[in-house]
Scaffold this motif. Structure first.
Motif, PDB file in Angstrom:
ATOM      1  N   GLY A  10       0.822  -1.214   0.000  1.00  0.00           N
ATOM      2  CA  GLY A  10       0.000   0.000   0.000  1.00  0.00           C
ATOM      3  C   GLY A  10       0.850   1.255   0.000  1.00  0.00           C
ATOM      4  O   GLY A  10       0.561   2.219   0.709  1.00  0.00           O
ATOM      5  N   SER A  11       1.913   1.257  -0.826  1.00  0.00           N
ATOM      6  CA  SER A  11       2.881   2.366  -0.764  1.00  0.00           C
ATOM      7  C   SER A  11       2.314   3.672  -1.305  1.00  0.00           C
ATOM      8  O   SER A  11       2.849   4.736  -1.023  1.00  0.00           O
ATOM      9  CB  SER A  11       4.155   1.994  -1.523  1.00  0.00           C
ATOM     10  N   SER A  14      -2.153   6.820   1.980  1.00  0.00           N
ATOM     11  CA  SER A  14      -1.797   7.823   2.979  1.00  0.00           C
ATOM     12  C   SER A  14      -0.698   7.310   3.915  1.00  0.00           C
ATOM     13  O   SER A  14       0.318   7.983   4.146  1.00  0.00           O
ATOM     14  CB  SER A  14      -3.079   8.179   3.746  1.00  0.00           C
ATOM     15  N   ALA A  37       1.253  -1.495  -4.860  1.00  0.00           N
ATOM     16  CA  ALA A  37       0.113  -0.583  -4.964  1.00  0.00           C
ATOM     17  C   ALA A  37      -0.973  -1.255  -5.787  1.00  0.00           C
ATOM     18  O   ALA A  37      -0.751  -2.302  -6.393  1.00  0.00           O
ATOM     19  CB  ALA A  37       0.538   0.724  -5.603  1.00  0.00           C
ATOM     20  N   VAL A 104      -5.601  -1.054   2.414  1.00  0.00           N
ATOM     21  CA  VAL A 104      -6.853  -0.803   3.130  1.00  0.00           C
ATOM     22  C   VAL A 104      -7.802  -1.984   2.945  1.00  0.00           C
ATOM     23  O   VAL A 104      -7.902  -2.548   1.856  1.00  0.00           O
ATOM     24  CB  VAL A 104      -7.503   0.537   2.668  1.00  0.00           C
ATOM     25  N   ALA A 107      -8.555  -6.792   1.601  1.00  0.00           N
ATOM     26  CA  ALA A 107      -7.545  -7.160   0.599  1.00  0.00           C
ATOM     27  C   ALA A 107      -6.171  -7.297   1.229  1.00  0.00           C
ATOM     28  O   ALA A 107      -5.295  -7.973   0.679  1.00  0.00           O
ATOM     29  CB  ALA A 107      -7.509  -6.107  -0.516  1.00  0.00           C
ATOM     30  N   ALA A 125      -0.776  -1.386  10.040  1.00  0.00           N
ATOM     31  CA  ALA A 125      -1.747  -0.295   9.891  1.00  0.00           C
ATOM     32  C   ALA A 125      -3.110  -0.868   9.502  1.00  0.00           C
ATOM     33  O   ALA A 125      -4.145  -0.349   9.902  1.00  0.00           O
ATOM     34  CB  ALA A 125      -1.276   0.698   8.828  1.00  0.00           C
ATOM     35  N   LYS A 127      -5.919  -2.432   9.993  1.00  0.00           N
ATOM     36  CA  LYS A 127      -6.664  -2.965  11.143  1.00  0.00           C
ATOM     37  C   LYS A 127      -7.728  -3.958  10.715  1.00  0.00           C
ATOM     38  O   LYS A 127      -8.069  -4.879  11.457  1.00  0.00           O
ATOM     39  CB  LYS A 127      -7.299  -1.814  11.936  1.00  0.00           C
ATOM     40  N   GLY A 216      -6.901   8.120   4.149  1.00  0.00           N
ATOM     41  CA  GLY A 216      -7.606   7.582   2.998  1.00  0.00           C
ATOM     42  C   GLY A 216      -9.116   7.726   3.169  1.00  0.00           C
ATOM     43  O   GLY A 216      -9.616   7.976   4.267  1.00  0.00           O
ATOM     44  N   ILE A 219     -11.134   4.960   5.643  1.00  0.00           N
ATOM     45  CA  ILE A 219     -10.979   5.177   7.089  1.00  0.00           C
ATOM     46  C   ILE A 219     -11.575   6.529   7.492  1.00  0.00           C
ATOM     47  O   ILE A 219     -12.060   6.693   8.622  1.00  0.00           O
ATOM     48  CB  ILE A 219      -9.496   5.049   7.538  1.00  0.00           C
TER      49      ILE A 219
HETATM   50  P1  NAD Z   1      -5.470   4.696   1.394  1.00  0.00           P
HETATM   51  O1  NAD Z   1      -6.775   4.466   0.743  1.00  0.00           O
HETATM   52  O2  NAD Z   1      -4.874   6.048   1.387  1.00  0.00           O
HETATM   53  O3  NAD Z   1      -4.379   3.687   0.771  1.00  0.00           O
HETATM   54  C1  NAD Z   1      -4.665   2.339   0.573  1.00  0.00           C
HETATM   55  C2  NAD Z   1      -3.486   1.633  -0.088  1.00  0.00           C
HETATM   56  O4  NAD Z   1      -3.888   0.272  -0.281  1.00  0.00           O
HETATM   57  C3  NAD Z   1      -3.109   2.194  -1.450  1.00  0.00           C
HETATM   58  O5  NAD Z   1      -1.714   2.157  -1.610  1.00  0.00           O
HETATM   59  C4  NAD Z   1      -3.752   1.215  -2.432  1.00  0.00           C
HETATM   60  O6  NAD Z   1      -3.018   1.096  -3.627  1.00  0.00           O
HETATM   61  C5  NAD Z   1      -3.711  -0.084  -1.652  1.00  0.00           C
HETATM   62  N1  NAD Z   1      -4.788  -0.995  -2.025  1.00  0.00           N
HETATM   63  C6  NAD Z   1      -6.123  -0.757  -1.985  1.00  0.00           C
HETATM   64  N2  NAD Z   1      -6.818  -1.841  -2.392  1.00  0.00           N
HETATM   65  C7  NAD Z   1      -5.903  -2.777  -2.695  1.00  0.00           C
HETATM   66  C8  NAD Z   1      -5.984  -4.110  -3.186  1.00  0.00           C
HETATM   67  N3  NAD Z   1      -7.164  -4.707  -3.482  1.00  0.00           N
HETATM   68  N4  NAD Z   1      -4.830  -4.782  -3.383  1.00  0.00           N
HETATM   69  C9  NAD Z   1      -3.640  -4.215  -3.127  1.00  0.00           C
HETATM   70  N5  NAD Z   1      -3.504  -2.956  -2.655  1.00  0.00           N
HETATM   71  C10 NAD Z   1      -4.605  -2.256  -2.457  1.00  0.00           C
HETATM   72  O7  NAD Z   1      -5.629   4.159   2.904  1.00  0.00           O
HETATM   73  P2  NAD Z   1      -4.807   4.607   4.210  1.00  0.00           P
HETATM   74  O8  NAD Z   1      -5.491   5.748   4.847  1.00  0.00           O
HETATM   75  O9  NAD Z   1      -3.357   4.706   3.901  1.00  0.00           O
HETATM   76  O10 NAD Z   1      -5.076   3.351   5.160  1.00  0.00           O
HETATM   77  C11 NAD Z   1      -4.390   2.120   4.986  1.00  0.00           C
HETATM   78  C12 NAD Z   1      -4.677   1.241   6.185  1.00  0.00           C
HETATM   79  O11 NAD Z   1      -4.118   1.860   7.347  1.00  0.00           O
HETATM   80  C13 NAD Z   1      -6.177   1.056   6.472  1.00  0.00           C
HETATM   81  O12 NAD Z   1      -6.393  -0.238   6.927  1.00  0.00           O
HETATM   82  C14 NAD Z   1      -6.447   2.060   7.584  1.00  0.00           C
HETATM   83  O13 NAD Z   1      -7.505   1.656   8.424  1.00  0.00           O
HETATM   84  C15 NAD Z   1      -5.122   2.049   8.324  1.00  0.00           C
HETATM   85  N6  NAD Z   1      -4.849   3.284   9.061  1.00  0.00           N
HETATM   86  C16 NAD Z   1      -4.699   4.458   8.387  1.00  0.00           C
HETATM   87  C17 NAD Z   1      -4.462   5.631   9.077  1.00  0.00           C
HETATM   88  C18 NAD Z   1      -4.263   6.935   8.366  1.00  0.00           C
HETATM   89  O14 NAD Z   1      -3.957   7.938   9.007  1.00  0.00           O
HETATM   90  N7  NAD Z   1      -4.400   7.007   7.048  1.00  0.00           N
HETATM   91  C19 NAD Z   1      -4.378   5.607  10.470  1.00  0.00           C
HETATM   92  C20 NAD Z   1      -4.533   4.391  11.131  1.00  0.00           C
HETATM   93  C21 NAD Z   1      -4.754   3.235  10.407  1.00  0.00           C
END
Ligand code: NAD
Ligand code: MG
Length: 400
Positions: A10-11, A14, A37, A104, A107, A125, A127, A216, A219
């Motif tokens: 998930g590079s 966010s 990604a 996220v 997946a 991350a 959850k 993202g 979330i």
């Molecule tokens: P985001 O939507 O910004 O990024 C999601 C990432 O997952 C992207 O890189 C995307 O390419 C990848 N992705 C999505 N679907 C996919 C799939 N089917 N196969 C492979 N890759 C896939 O989300 P985020 O805000 O970065 O959150 C990521 C995780 O971290 C979530 O589980 C979220 O609950 C957790 N989290 C985020 C934050 C935050 O501040 N953003 C804080 C705490 C926890």
């Protein structure tokens, strides 16, 4: 100091971007081995050019072909693959020490589990993976000697506030170590004070506009319904082995106290900081050392005051649903998570109202009683059943 080799699942998200920002500040400490990604090929290409990983994964074969050609033309030897197996491979490469699990949703489960089974240091991350597969995931972590470090700011704060001997061994019982309660803080999201009657008309853009955190879209919606805090209660249960009765949610609108641990002697230990995910990311990357995260120092004089209030379960029914699922146990959290993912996606696509998210999840939980959850197959079956049912509810609504 040996270099830590990293896979980032998930590079382009966010958390992924914040992780790369911390890594960029410490080029001699970290090497990026694999970047993964889903769809954002241009951004992944740029990240590959900057960090030169040996391995990159993108969602589908067409994008992988295009990315491979572009990287070759740029003189890079990065191997490019696509699909779920490639994600699992990236998470278990022998030369990788640590895996940032930042996909996220559901997946992320299989690759995160693959990291556990290969005994990696997991920076968690994602959850949803733990919520849906708690017992299966924790078993894999213990059996294969993986190290689990929470990235979610609340759980990272709790981790930092726990006795040192627990930090080095997650199987220590916290009540036996004098811990009475975990206090998970929550900002209350964008609708904490809004008239509940007006929530029916909430748009996706309003729901994703979080007052304190930039995250993202999924979330962010979860934060607006407070399902995010509900998922975090379940996450805390699995990470720290605490019963639902010992986990309390505390509304704290400033998002400065990231969570607290209450001990039997009356002490409450908290971790504070600016709301910036680079702090927990840097903590987990460097643990047990400390490194610069690029985060501004906390200015308590500017913040001035810290407020706390009890959560309103009537305004935020999703929070109550999560406690219900945790208490029901077995497959119920997987059902909750899957129904929530379907509901949030429908909401973001304009197919479900904001106030219809909780009823859709509740109806799915009602229809699917909790079953034992001991294997990955049990998890996947529960996930699939809940998605099918939630989608059927959605279709019924659309037809009505
Ligand atoms: P985001 O939507 O910004 O990024 C999601 C990432 O997952 C992207 O890189 C995307 O390419 C990848 N992705 C999505 N679907 C996919 C799939 N089917 N196969 C492979 N890759 C896939 O989300 P985020 O805000 O970065 O959150 C990521 C995780 O971290 C979530 O589980 C979220 O609950 C957790 N989290 C985020 C934050 C935050 O501040 N953003 C804080 C705490 C926890
Ligand atoms: Mg959180």
């Amino acid at each position: 100091m040996a270099t830590l080799n990293l896979t980032i699942l998930g590079s382009t998200g966010s958390i992924g971007l914040s992780t790369l920002d911390v890594v960029r500040r410490h080029p001699s400490r970290y090497r990026v081995e694999a970047l993964c990604a889903h769809r954002q090929a241009d951004l992944l290409f740029e990240q590959c050019c900057e960090f030169r990983p040996g391995y990159a994964v993108i969602g589908d074969a067409a994008r992988a072909d295009a990315l491979r050609s572009r990287l070759q033309a740029a003189g890079l030897t990065t191997e490019v693959e696509s699909g779920p197996e490639a994600l699992e491979r990236a998470a278990s490469l022998p030369q990788v020490d640590a895996v940032m699990a930042a996909i996220v949703g559901a997946a992320g489960l299989r690759p995160t589990l693959a990291a556990a089974k290969s005994g990696k240091r997991i920076l968690l991350a994602n959850k949803e993976a733990l919520v849906m597969a708690g017992p299966v995931f924790m078993h894999a972590v213990r059996e294969h000697g993986a190290v689990l470090l929470p990235i979610d700011s609340e759980h990272n704060a709790i981790f930092q506030s726990l006795p040192d001997d627990f930090q080095s061994d997650l199987s220590n019982s916290l009540p036996a170590r004098g811990v009475r309660r975990l206090l998970l803080t929550a900002s209350g999201g964008p609708f904490r004070q809004r008239d509940p009657a007006s929530l029916v008309s909430v748009t996706p853009e309003q729901a994703v506009a979080h007052p304190n955190w930039s995250m993202g879209r999924k979330i962010s919606v979860d934060s607006a319904t407070m399902m995010n805090k509900g998922l975090e209660v379940i996450e805390a249960h699995w990470l720290f082995g605490m019963d639902a009765d010992r986990i309390d949610v505390v509304i704290h609108p400033q998002s400065v106290v990231h969570s607290m641990v209450e001990y039997v002697d009356g002490s409450v230990i908290a971790q504070l900081g600016n709301p910036d995910m680079r702090t927990p990311i840097a903590h987990a990357l460097a643990y047990p050392e400390r490194i610069d995260a690029g985060v501004a120092p906390l200015d308590l004089f500017r913040i001035g005051r810290l407020d706390f209030e009890a959560p309103d379960f009537g305004r935020f029914p999703c929070l109550a649903l999560a406690f219900r699922a945790l208490r029901a146990g077995g497959s119920a959290p997987a059902t909750l998570n899957a129904a929530n993912e379907v509901a949030v996606e429908a909401f973001l696509n304009g197919k479900l109202g904001f106030t219809e998210i909780a009823p859709l999840i509740s109806a799915t939980l009602d229809a699917l009683p909790a079953r034992p959850l001991d294997t990955l197959d049990d998890v996947l079956a529960a996930d699939e059943a809940a998605r099918g049912l939630a989608r059927a509810h959605l279709a019924d609504r659309a037809a009505a």
